[in-house]
Design a protein around this motif. Structure first.
Motif, PDB file in Angstrom:
ATOM      1  N   GLN A  69       1.065  -1.277  -0.402  1.00 13.97           N
ATOM      2  CA  GLN A  69      -0.351   0.426   0.294  1.00 13.97           C
ATOM      3  C   GLN A  69       0.794   0.825  -0.250  1.00 13.97           C
ATOM      4  O   GLN A  69       0.874   2.063  -0.354  1.00 13.97           O
ATOM      5  CB  GLN A  69      -1.176   0.162   1.152  1.00 13.97           C
ATOM      6  N   ALA A  70       1.693   1.007   0.685  1.00 15.74           N
ATOM      7  CA  ALA A  70       2.529   2.590   0.489  1.00 15.74           C
ATOM      8  C   ALA A  70       3.599   2.781  -0.330  1.00 15.74           C
ATOM      9  O   ALA A  70       3.552   3.928  -0.885  1.00 15.74           O
ATOM     10  CB  ALA A  70       3.716   2.049   1.865  1.00 15.74           C
ATOM     11  N   ALA A  71       3.882   1.403  -1.347  1.00 14.65           N
ATOM     12  CA  ALA A  71       4.743   1.895  -2.022  1.00 14.65           C
ATOM     13  C   ALA A  71       3.339   1.963  -3.667  1.00 14.65           C
ATOM     14  O   ALA A  71       3.634   2.915  -4.621  1.00 14.65           O
ATOM     15  CB  ALA A  71       4.964  -0.065  -2.992  1.00 14.65           C
ATOM     16  N   GLN A  72       2.510   1.766  -3.649  1.00 16.96           N
ATOM     17  CA  GLN A  72       1.016   2.124  -4.368  1.00 16.96           C
ATOM     18  C   GLN A  72       1.257   4.111  -4.235  1.00 16.96           C
ATOM     19  O   GLN A  72       0.464   4.935  -4.608  1.00 16.96           O
ATOM     20  CB  GLN A  72      -0.241   1.304  -4.248  1.00 16.96           C
ATOM     21  N   THR A  73       0.628   4.181  -2.656  1.00 15.94           N
ATOM     22  CA  THR A  73       0.702   5.333  -2.953  1.00 15.94           C
ATOM     23  C   THR A  73       1.754   6.225  -3.450  1.00 15.94           C
ATOM     24  O   THR A  73       1.739   7.155  -3.690  1.00 15.94           O
ATOM     25  CB  THR A  73       0.634   5.606  -1.147  1.00 15.94           C
ATOM     26  N   ARG A  74       3.703   5.627  -2.826  1.00 13.58           N
ATOM     27  CA  ARG A  74       4.759   6.539  -3.818  1.00 13.58           C
ATOM     28  C   ARG A  74       4.607   6.679  -5.097  1.00 13.58           C
ATOM     29  O   ARG A  74       4.806   7.739  -5.362  1.00 13.58           O
ATOM     30  CB  ARG A  74       5.780   5.673  -3.369  1.00 13.58           C
TER      31      ARG A  74
END
Length: 849
Positions: free
Chosen positions: A42-47
């Motif tokens: 989820q953090a990678a997608q947000t990045r």
């Protein structure tokens, strides 16, 4: 089956409990692994969403900036672009540079370099050199700030890999583009974006900081446990965006990998997890594994009992995963919306800052022709507050944009004036009309369309123009007075005079027209080229004195000119500029005809040269003749003396040899004297000719027989080619003399053991029937420059002077004899080497038919 003892049941219960606890611990760690992986993903997608939002926001800002400045003049563009990097408040700004790139075809390269004051250059091996010839260039016209990291003025941006195509695409599609990363970007840690200006060949270029861009795309700072890497697809494998550029690339599988296209640039975006990437369950204590295996053996029998519980747990896990996925998607959408909203807010703030900082008056106009915004410079120019003019029709302030037939009327006016500057009058608050220069540009956005009007106060320029007009009228009056004075001076002068401006005749006097035989309409406003016989001569004369005449000195020169009917004349020319400080006023020229003087000088020069040449030739002739006479005379005297002293003791055979040598030398001496006598008779016109019918074959045979002994001494032989029945009416003695002379020359110049070709033939049908006789040797030949001069009196070939001997009379006598028979003689070089002498004679000479 025997019953188990209580201790055995206790052991079995303990083992069962240990296995269950181990299984429960393993399942708990597996769930923790899954939850941690889901959070990292989820953090990678947000990045990735943040990176996309930031890049699109910057692309939209660059596109809006280009559309807003589409109609601005170059000075306004440079001022606005120079202020862009300074409008950002962070210590490390995202926008680090801005510039202007022009599209220049090869035909306009010289004009562009002259206007820029520098050449168009391209990088090569780390240095800048003049760009090679290309169909199109994209040189940098302006770049700020002017530091070592910026692009230098005149730098051909199209020479960097991939930039030429991106710049052309941005210009043709009118969309902002992200330029491919280059070696310069890698050194400076920068990215470049471009957008074309509407209806112009100029392109706005901005430079972004890679580091600042990556920091702004990290919601929790650069230490969020993720590493974002971006590659350009199909290009250099090295990434151009990397949150850890100094660290080696990870080898583990990335959390997220996606293909994107940012501003026309296809890229591959990957996000890696930093730190330990092994599942948490892999770090369980080693003692749990055998315990778990043993528990599985013990619980093998109870597998059927817990099967229904597993299926129930799997269904619950799937529902929980679906709920988590839905939650992550909603959170990503919310984050993307928040980022887009923040980018839009930043873009609007930046645009407002540009409008506020501009020194030019800028008015934003909606599609209906009403003012929606005015910057402070516009408010000061109008004399009202910015709020008071918002909502007013633009025609109230600019009468040139006043619409009379509704909305369509304003659109028609806008289309008529958009794209290029026009002059108008701005109605100010005190009802005064201020002259301004207006540049109207149309801005088209996905959901909006409006116009940008940039107004510049040109009242000072108008005053200067009026002053220039007054000065021009005053200068015109002065020029008219001077013109009349010059005209009177020209007409009163008896000398040929002309008034010339920029090498064109503006006025000439009557003496000039008479001297050059021209009509008045043949000179007024025509080039001085009409007085020269060629363009080269005219240009050379211009370089000779037209540059010096502007120094204020009197220039004089002698030139060979031509009159109106093409007659060449020599002129002495005097010229002086009217005013050295104002070369445009022209110059006055005086022409004096010196043709007679030059003709007399030329005649004297030719006579002097002819006398010198004749004296030199006679001197050489006398030297040669004295040598030629002395040689046989020495032989006669020497052998006579030997015979006289040895008459008593010498044998008859030896005395016969002496007499033979005396006879040969005497005959040679007689031949020289005969040549002199023949030449004297020819010059006096007393040479007598006896014409009779001659057989050509017999004539040539006699000549060969006469020269046979001389040829045998050198081992030479004659090859005679004569058709049967060839005859003519000639003087046999003189024609044989010509043939013998030519054979003598051929023997003298032929190498030993050679062949001399003697040929006679009847020429094709001519006005009169002719026969050609030629003698060809295989000697050194004749220099091309001497093929004609060797027939002159006292002239010898340079080949003769090298040791072959001769007096220089033989060929001159041959020409006189052939000419007396109405024939011609000439010499040339044979294709196989050697010289060829040929003479043609009419079969029946005119005076003897």
């Amino acid at each position: 089956m025997p019953a188990l003892r209580p201790r055995t049941w206790l052991v079995l219960w303990f083992m069962f409990t240990a296995g269950a606890l181990g299984l429960q611990a393993m399942l708990a760690h597996r769930d923790a692994d899954r939850q941690a992986l889901a959070q990292r993903t989820q953090a990678a997608q947000t990045r990735l969403a943040l990176l996309e939002s930031r890049l699109y926001s910057q692309l939209n800002a660059v596109g809006f900036l280009a559309n807003s400045l589409g109609g601005a003049d170059p000075d306004t563009l440079m001022r606005v672009l120079a202020r862009l990097p300074g409008l950002q408040t962070p210590a490390e700004p995202l926008l680090t540079g801005a510039g202007l790139v022009s599209r220049v075809p090869n035909a306009g390269r010289i004009a562009f370099e002259d206007s820029l004051g520098t050449s168009i250059r391209a990088p090569h091996e780390g240095r800048l050199y003049p760009s090679p010839s290309l169909p199109v260039y994209f040189p940098v016209r302006f770049y700020a700030p002017d530091t070592a990291e910026g692009l230098p003025q005149g730098f051909d941006a199209g020479s960097l890999p991939g930039w030429n195509l991106a710049l052309e695409s941005a210009r043709e599609n009118h969309q902002p583009y992200l330029l491919p990363p280059s070696s310069l970007d890698a050194q400076n840690g920068a990215l470049h974006m471009v957008a074309s200006l509407p209806d112009r060949d100029d392109i706005v270029l901005v430079r972004l900081s890679r580091r600042r861009l990556l920091d702004l795309t990290s919601p929790s700072g650069p230490t969020d446990g993720l590493r974002l890497v971006v590659w350009q697809q199909g290009r250099n494998p090295a990434p151009f965006l990397d949150t850890l550029p100094q660290a080696p690339l990870p080898t583990a599988r990335p959390l997220l990998s996606a293909k994107r296209v940012f501003g026309g640039l296809p890229v591959m975006v990957t996000v890696f997890s930093l730190g330990d990437t092994l599942p948490v369950s892999a770090n369980l204590p080693a003692t749990l594994l055998p315990t778990f295996l043993f528990a599985l053996l013990v619980l093998g029998g109870g597998w059927l009992l817990v099967g229904w519980q597993r299926r129930l747990s799997a269904e619950v896990a799937r529902q929980e995963q679906a709920l988590r996925d839905s939650t992550e998607q909603l959170q990503a959408q919310r984050a993307e919306h928040s980022l887009s909203q923040r980018a839009l807010t930043e873009s609007e703030a930046r645009q407002r800052a540009i409008l506020q900082a501009s020194s030019d008056a800028i008015l934003l106009i909606d599609h209906d022709g009403r003012i929606t915004h005015a910057n402070p410079a516009a408010a000061r120019l109008i004399g009202q507050s910015a709020v008071s003019v918002e909502g007013l029709p633009i025609g109230v302030l600019l009468s040139e944009l006043y619409r009379t037939d509704g909305r369509a009327g304003f659109r028609t006016l806008a289309m008529r004036h958009a794209g290029y500057p026009f002059e108008a009058h701005l109605v100010r608050n005190d009802n005064s009309r201020l002259p301004v220069e207006v540049t109207l540009s149309q801005v088209i956005l996905p959901n909006d369309r409006f116009y940008v009007a940039v107004c510049r106060d040109i009242s000072v320029r108008k005053e200067q123009e009026a002053a220039l007009i007054r000065l021009k009228n005053s200068l015109a009056e002065q020029v008219e007075v001077q013109r009349r004075q010059l005209s009177a001076l020209l007409e009163a002068s008896p000398l040929a005079m002309a008034y010339v401006v920029n090498r064109d005749f503006k006025q000439v006097n009557r003496a000039f027209l008479e001297m050059f035989r021209l009509a008045e309409d043949q000179t007024n406003n025509l080039s001085t080229r009409i007085l020269y016989d060629s363009d080269t001569h005219w240009e050379r004369a211009g370089r000779l004195f037209f540059d010096h005449v502007n120094d204020g000195r009197v220039i004089h020169s002698e030139q060979r000119l031509v009159t109106g009917d093409g007659t060449p004349i020599w002129c002495r020319m005097y010229g002086k500029v009217v005013n050295p400080s104002m070369p445009g006023l022209g110059s006055v020229w005086v022409y004096q005809d010196i043709s007679a003087q030059r003709a007399a000088e030329e005649a004297l020069r030719d006579a002097k040269n002819l006398a010198e040449e004749t004296s030199r030739a006679k001197t050489e002739f006398l030297a040669n003749m004295s040598h030629e006479l002395r040689t046989p005379m020495h032989a006669v005297l020497g052998f006579a003396e030997m015979g006289a002293t040895r008459v008593e003791e010498a044998s008859r055979e030896k005395l016969g040899q002496y007499f033979e040598r005396i006879h040969t030398s005497g005959r040679r001496l007689m031949g020289l004297l005969n040549d002199l006598l023949d030449l004297a008779k020819m010059e006096a016109g007393r040479m007598e000719y006896h014409f009779e019918a001659l057989d050509v074959a017999g004539l040539l045979a006699e000549a060969c027989e006469e020269m046979a002994s001389l040829a045998e001494r050198s081992g030479l032989r004659f090859e005679v080619t004569v058709p049967e029945g060839l005859s003519g009416q000639w003087d046999s003695q003189r024609i044989r003399q010509v043939v013998v002379n030519l054979l003598s020359n051929a023997i003298r110049f032929s190498p030993p053991q050679g062949v001399i070709e003697l040929t006679a033939r009847r020429l094709p049908a001519l006005p009169d029937e002719r026969i050609e006789i030629s003698v060809t040797d295989h000697g050194p030949g004749i220099p091309p420059a001497e093929l004609e001069s060797i027939f002159d009196k006292f002239i010898q070939s340079s080949s003769t002077k090298t040791g072959a001997g001769g007096t220089g009379l033989g060929l001159a006598i041959c020409r006189e004899i052939v000419t007396a028979h109405q024939g011609q003689i000439h010499a040339d070089n044979a294709p196989h080497g050697g010289a060829r002498f040929a003479f043609t004679l009419p079969v029946h000479p005119v005076s003897h038919r």
